[in-house]
Scaffold this motif. Sequence first.
Motif: not given
Length: 250
Positions: A194-203, A230-248
């Motif tokens: 949880s404290n490793k910024s490399l890892f993210y739970k998109p689903h 491998k294709s990893i789905p991004i959960a609908r409720e995580r989409k906004e958070e995920f894109m924010h991380i990508i942009n940041t």
Amino acid sequence: MKAIIIDDEKRARRILRTIIEEECLEISTLFEAENLVDGVAIIKAEQPNLVFLDIEMPNHSGLQILEFFKNEVINFQIIFTTAYGHYAIEAFKLSAIDYLLKPIDVIEMKAAILKASTQIKEHFIKDKLITLERNFEQLALNKIALEVPKGIRFVSHEDILFFEADGAYTKVHLQNGKTELICKTLKHFTEQLSNKSLFYKPHRSFLINLKYMNEITKKDGLQVIMSNNKSIPIARERKEEFMHIINTVF
């Protein structure tokens, strides 16, 4: 000489006891305990000279033995019995504490007991244990322990593509193309990293290493294509958070 075996696995205790009774006549009395708390109680009551101590046990790791002797002199030697692999062995060597790899080799065990018997009068075991704890902490900074069938494999965070939930198990997909099936839930790894910024739970079923994303696609909903395609789905409720991380981050 008196000794004690502390190991939560009954079979492991039985095997080690058999070897000691057949090959190590210098050990006249041998106790057993299936956990650290019971083992410490026997140590304090019976004062054994030598402790065969497993590391990976429920509730308390063998490395926590110092916590039970904070203000007391440790007048026994410890030989760790472990299934740890190469990386952890370096931690033992650097701390000058003896270890035996499972399955136990008779010749190596005899050598370890001989070495321990010559050091029983020394009082440096606390310093050695503290050094060993620090070595394992350093090891844990950049690696994760995967409990594979043959023991425990230490894998660098950099070598993990993603984790995939598989019921009560987790598939760990590695950079070398291999996959390890681990008897731990995805929640276990999510909390551990949880404290490793490399890892993210998109689903709910995936925990990914952001370093190995190759592409983000809107096909069939938002998905991440990892470096192994491998294709990893991004959960609908995580989409906004995920894109924010990508942009940041990127």
